[in-house]
Design a protein around this motif. Sequence first.
Motif, PDB file in Angstrom:
ATOM      1  N   ARG A  74     -35.075 -46.425 -50.153  1.00  0.00           N
ATOM      2  CA  ARG A  74     -34.145 -45.702 -51.018  1.00  0.00           C
ATOM      3  C   ARG A  74     -33.166 -44.895 -50.164  1.00  0.00           C
ATOM      4  N   GLU A  75     -33.682 -44.292 -49.094  1.00  0.00           N
ATOM      5  CA  GLU A  75     -32.820 -43.528 -48.197  1.00  0.00           C
ATOM      6  C   GLU A  75     -31.892 -44.441 -47.403  1.00  0.00           C
ATOM      7  N   ARG A  76     -32.425 -45.548 -46.894  1.00  0.00           N
ATOM      8  CA  ARG A  76     -31.623 -46.462 -46.077  1.00  0.00           C
ATOM      9  C   ARG A  76     -30.471 -47.081 -46.862  1.00  0.00           C
ATOM     10  N   THR A  77     -30.686 -47.312 -48.163  1.00  0.00           N
ATOM     11  CA  THR A  77     -29.655 -47.956 -48.982  1.00  0.00           C
ATOM     12  C   THR A  77     -28.805 -46.953 -49.752  1.00  0.00           C
ATOM     13  N   ASP A  78     -28.984 -45.673 -49.463  1.00  0.00           N
ATOM     14  CA  ASP A  78     -28.234 -44.622 -50.169  1.00  0.00           C
ATOM     15  C   ASP A  78     -28.388 -44.728 -51.686  1.00  0.00           C
ATOM     16  N   GLY A  79     -29.602 -45.058 -52.108  1.00  0.00           N
ATOM     17  CA  GLY A  79     -29.900 -45.095 -53.538  1.00  0.00           C
ATOM     18  C   GLY A  79     -29.537 -46.377 -54.243  1.00  0.00           C
ATOM     19  N   LEU A  80     -29.005 -47.366 -53.534  1.00  0.00           N
ATOM     20  CA  LEU A  80     -28.725 -48.652 -54.173  1.00  0.00           C
ATOM     21  C   LEU A  80     -30.022 -49.354 -54.552  1.00  0.00           C
ATOM     22  N   PRO A  83     -36.747 -47.546 -56.866  1.00  0.00           N
ATOM     23  CA  PRO A  83     -37.800 -47.977 -57.798  1.00  0.00           C
ATOM     24  C   PRO A  83     -38.244 -46.887 -58.759  1.00  0.00           C
ATOM     25  N   TRP A  84     -37.643 -45.693 -58.678  1.00  0.00           N
ATOM     26  CA  TRP A  84     -37.982 -44.608 -59.596  1.00  0.00           C
ATOM     27  C   TRP A  84     -36.917 -44.405 -60.669  1.00  0.00           C
ATOM     28  N   TRP A  85     -35.921 -45.277 -60.734  1.00  0.00           N
ATOM     29  CA  TRP A  85     -34.787 -45.027 -61.624  1.00  0.00           C
ATOM     30  C   TRP A  85     -35.194 -45.015 -63.101  1.00  0.00           C
ATOM     31  N   LYS A  86     -36.290 -45.699 -63.452  1.00  0.00           N
ATOM     32  CA  LYS A  86     -36.753 -45.733 -64.845  1.00  0.00           C
ATOM     33  C   LYS A  86     -37.457 -44.445 -65.256  1.00  0.00           C
ATOM     34  N   PHE A  89     -42.602 -45.252 -61.260  1.00  0.00           N
ATOM     35  CA  PHE A  89     -42.541 -46.057 -60.048  1.00  0.00           C
ATOM     36  C   PHE A  89     -42.739 -47.536 -60.364  1.00  0.00           C
ATOM     37  N   ASP A  90     -41.700 -48.334 -60.144  1.00  0.00           N
ATOM     38  CA  ASP A  90     -41.755 -49.780 -60.329  1.00  0.00           C
ATOM     39  C   ASP A  90     -41.215 -50.441 -59.061  1.00  0.00           C
ATOM     40  N   PRO A  91     -42.109 -50.819 -58.125  1.00  0.00           N
ATOM     41  CA  PRO A  91     -41.660 -51.348 -56.837  1.00  0.00           C
ATOM     42  C   PRO A  91     -41.426 -52.855 -56.830  1.00  0.00           C
ATOM     43  N   THR A  92     -41.156 -53.436 -58.006  1.00  0.00           N
ATOM     44  CA  THR A  92     -40.987 -54.886 -58.099  1.00  0.00           C
ATOM     45  C   THR A  92     -39.985 -55.417 -57.084  1.00  0.00           C
ATOM     46  N   GLY A  93     -38.880 -54.710 -56.894  1.00  0.00           N
ATOM     47  CA  GLY A  93     -37.838 -55.178 -55.997  1.00  0.00           C
ATOM     48  C   GLY A  93     -38.255 -55.222 -54.539  1.00  0.00           C
ATOM     49  N   TYR A  94     -39.334 -54.528 -54.199  1.00  0.00           N
ATOM     50  CA  TYR A  94     -39.816 -54.495 -52.818  1.00  0.00           C
ATOM     51  C   TYR A  94     -41.064 -55.344 -52.605  1.00  0.00           C
ATOM     52  N   VAL A  95     -41.946 -55.349 -53.589  1.00  0.00           N
ATOM     53  CA  VAL A  95     -43.300 -55.871 -53.382  1.00  0.00           C
ATOM     54  C   VAL A  95     -43.337 -57.355 -53.057  1.00  0.00           C
ATOM     55  N   LYS A  96     -42.492 -58.163 -53.686  1.00  0.00           N
ATOM     56  CA  LYS A  96     -42.583 -59.605 -53.436  1.00  0.00           C
ATOM     57  C   LYS A  96     -42.371 -59.927 -51.962  1.00  0.00           C
ATOM     58  N   GLY A  97     -41.274 -59.449 -51.383  1.00  0.00           N
ATOM     59  CA  GLY A  97     -41.009 -59.725 -49.980  1.00  0.00           C
ATOM     60  C   GLY A  97     -42.090 -59.178 -49.072  1.00  0.00           C
ATOM     61  N   TRP A  98     -42.537 -57.955 -49.384  1.00  0.00           N
ATOM     62  CA  TRP A  98     -43.596 -57.330 -48.579  1.00  0.00           C
ATOM     63  C   TRP A  98     -44.898 -58.113 -48.680  1.00  0.00           C
ATOM     64  N   ARG A 170     -32.088 -65.976 -62.928  1.00  0.00           N
ATOM     65  CA  ARG A 170     -32.771 -65.159 -63.931  1.00  0.00           C
ATOM     66  C   ARG A 170     -31.825 -64.300 -64.770  1.00  0.00           C
ATOM     67  N   GLY A 171     -30.541 -64.537 -64.653  1.00  0.00           N
ATOM     68  CA  GLY A 171     -29.605 -63.748 -65.439  1.00  0.00           C
ATOM     69  C   GLY A 171     -29.449 -62.347 -64.869  1.00  0.00           C
ATOM     70  N   LEU A 172     -29.000 -61.419 -65.704  1.00  0.00           N
ATOM     71  CA  LEU A 172     -28.697 -60.049 -65.261  1.00  0.00           C
ATOM     72  C   LEU A 172     -29.974 -59.208 -65.233  1.00  0.00           C
ATOM     73  N   HIS A 173     -30.849 -59.515 -64.250  1.00  0.00           N
ATOM     74  CA  HIS A 173     -32.142 -58.829 -64.174  1.00  0.00           C
ATOM     75  C   HIS A 173     -32.172 -57.734 -63.115  1.00  0.00           C
ATOM     76  N   ILE A 174     -31.151 -57.659 -62.264  1.00  0.00           N
ATOM     77  CA  ILE A 174     -31.105 -56.633 -61.224  1.00  0.00           C
ATOM     78  C   ILE A 174     -30.272 -55.462 -61.735  1.00  0.00           C
ATOM     79  N   ILE A 175     -30.898 -54.303 -61.788  1.00  0.00           N
ATOM     80  CA  ILE A 175     -30.263 -53.126 -62.378  1.00  0.00           C
ATOM     81  C   ILE A 175     -29.696 -52.222 -61.288  1.00  0.00           C
ATOM     82  N   ASP A 176     -28.486 -51.748 -61.528  1.00  0.00           N
ATOM     83  CA  ASP A 176     -27.893 -50.742 -60.650  1.00  0.00           C
ATOM     84  C   ASP A 176     -28.538 -49.402 -61.013  1.00  0.00           C
ATOM     85  N   PRO A 177     -29.373 -48.831 -60.119  1.00  0.00           N
ATOM     86  CA  PRO A 177     -30.081 -47.593 -60.462  1.00  0.00           C
ATOM     87  C   PRO A 177     -29.159 -46.395 -60.657  1.00  0.00           C
TER      88      PRO A 177
END
Length: 246
Positions: A74-80, A83-86, A89-98, A170-177
């Motif tokens: 979150r810090e490295r991407t300046d909030g882009l 996973p807490w925007w909802k 804590f939903d780390p879906t965007g990180y967990v698959k790659g990890w 998957r359509g518009l599934h990536i949300i701008d936090p």
Amino acid sequence: MGTMVSIHCVGDEDTRPLFDEAVAGCWADLDEIEGIFSPFRETSQVRRIAAGELSLADADPRVRVVTQACTTWRERTDGLFDPWWKGWFDPTGYVKGWAIESVAETYLAPLLGLSQAVGISAGGDVWLRTLDGADWSWQIGIADPHQRGAIIATLSLANGAVATSGTAERGLHIIDPRTGTPASSIASASVIADSLVTADMWATTAVVAGFEDLSWISTAQVRSGLLVATDGRTRRWVGSVELLFQ
């Protein structure tokens, strides 16, 4: 994880028993990780934490590892990436790659030496390793988001990772936090990096940042990448330098 996973080994038949054992280990760990982190399962630990039924201190130690990593990203991407925007804590965007990189390093990397090359693919994200000196290179195709079954670019890669995010599959599934609305200007963002976590996180970040914003590549420290806009335009870069074609 809502996607297909495949595992590949380039070697002779003598390595098959060890490969089968490694694959079984990958499947077992991935199933366990999904049970811990899936936001779609009421019984997962991230859902129980969100509901106040489980404390972070009492959760599986991997939850704390992922939480710390997500804080860093979150810090490295300046909030882009957030996973807490909802509000939970939903780390879906990180967990698959990890998760994919974790099982690959644990079970597949040790097969090198007994085999020429090993790789794992999850929904188009790939982790690849090749034995030093081996006469082998992985050929990776980047799907054209505007023409199903077509390839828009290819690359030859011995070691590293490729991740692709976007709206095409998957359509518009990536949300701008920052806004809580879907990121919609990029059909696909592909990033090549040394690690799959790095490639995956910056591919997702690229989608959120949008087609017009490549300011993040100066600090991303990835090898290269390709953006395809929803209107068909493309942008490519190597390192932190954009490639412009006349």
